[in-house]
Design an enzyme around this catalytic site. Structure first.
Site, PDB file in Angstrom:
ATOM      1  N   ARG A  61       1.032  -1.860   0.115  1.00  0.00           N
ATOM      2  CA  ARG A  61       0.117   0.088  -0.002  1.00  0.00           C
ATOM      3  C   ARG A  61       0.808   1.007  -0.139  1.00  0.00           C
ATOM      4  O   ARG A  61       0.409   2.303   0.152  1.00  0.00           O
ATOM      5  CB  ARG A  61      -0.866   0.301   1.329  1.00  0.00           C
ATOM      6  CG  ARG A  61      -2.684  -0.892   1.006  1.00  0.00           C
ATOM      7  CD  ARG A  61      -2.779  -1.140   1.900  1.00  0.00           C
ATOM      8  NE  ARG A  61      -2.090  -2.295   2.670  1.00  0.00           N
ATOM      9  CZ  ARG A  61      -2.675  -2.867   3.579  1.00  0.00           C
ATOM     10  NH1 ARG A  61      -3.111  -2.408   4.592  1.00  0.00           N
ATOM     11  NH2 ARG A  61      -1.864  -3.931   4.186  1.00  0.00           N
ATOM     12  N   GLU A  98       4.979  -9.915  15.632  1.00  0.00           N
ATOM     13  CA  GLU A  98       4.818 -11.004  16.416  1.00  0.00           C
ATOM     14  C   GLU A  98       5.209 -12.042  16.692  1.00  0.00           C
ATOM     15  O   GLU A  98       5.785 -12.630  17.600  1.00  0.00           O
ATOM     16  CB  GLU A  98       3.031  -9.957  16.506  1.00  0.00           C
ATOM     17  CG  GLU A  98       2.428 -11.074  18.550  1.00  0.00           C
ATOM     18  CD  GLU A  98       1.079 -10.134  18.019  1.00  0.00           C
ATOM     19  OE1 GLU A  98       0.803  -9.508  16.983  1.00  0.00           O
ATOM     20  OE2 GLU A  98       0.252 -10.786  18.891  1.00  0.00           O
TER      21      GLU A  98
END
Ligand code: AMP
Length: 173
Positions: A61, A98
């Protein structure tokens, strides 16, 4: 930049791509001519175009906003891509997620040594992606002068990972 209220065009999608994540969907912003214009205009205003020589965007993006911005300010564009996508000589940088890690790449000849680079992505979350992007640009001799985002998730304090570089976001949530 308070006059630009792009929040109107951002759709929150709970539990995407996994439970507990609220995904900030920018497709309503892109598909509305006024929203798209407001976001690109906001990025044009975020940093003085005289302060940078070239724009760098992170897949995928960051390509949409970065390329439109670069065209608006009459500058070139550097893509930072996921591994194995760039066909020429690359520099790679891995960073922690994560769970697990990710890698991004840049062409080693993407910019002239010393060129001032404005970094662009759609969203700043933990800052890991942009931190890796800054390292890549510096490794190939570029000089990042700012990071521009459409959205910044304040509660994750991602900008703390980016050092002293100026950070601007059109929407802070
Ligand atoms: P981070 O490295 O944690 O700052 O994550 C930034 C990258 O992940 C950007 O390229 C974003 O497009 C994407 N991202 C992370 N969190 C979200 C979210 N909540 N909504 C949409 N995109 C996200």
């Amino acid at each position: 930049m308070a006059e630009i209220t792009i929040e109107h065009w951002i759709r929150d999608v709970p539990d995407f791509p996994k439970p507990g994540i609220v995904f900030k969907d920018i497709t309503p912003l892109l598909q509305d001519a006024e929203g798209l214009r407001a976001s690109i205009e906001g990025l044009v205003q975020a940093f003085d175009p005289d302060s940078y020589d070239i724009v760098c965007g992170i897949e995928s993006r960051g390509f949409i906003f970065g390329t439109a911005l670069a065209d608006r300010v009459n500058k070139g564009f550097i893509p930072i891509r996921k591994p194995g996508k760039l066909p020429w000589k690359t520099a790679s940088q891995s960073y922690e997620l994560e769970y697990g890690s990710d890698t991004i790449e840049i062409h080693t000849d993407a910019t002239e040594r010393g060129n001032r680079v404005l970094m662009v992505d759609d969203l700043l979350a933990t800052g890991g992606t942009m931190e890796a992007g800054l390292k890549l640009v510096r490794r190939i001799g570029g000089s990042p002068v700012g990071c521009a985002f459409v959205i910044e998730l304040d509660f994750l304090s991602g900008r703390d990972r980016l050092g002293d570089i100026p950070v601007q976001a059109l929407l802070n949530v």
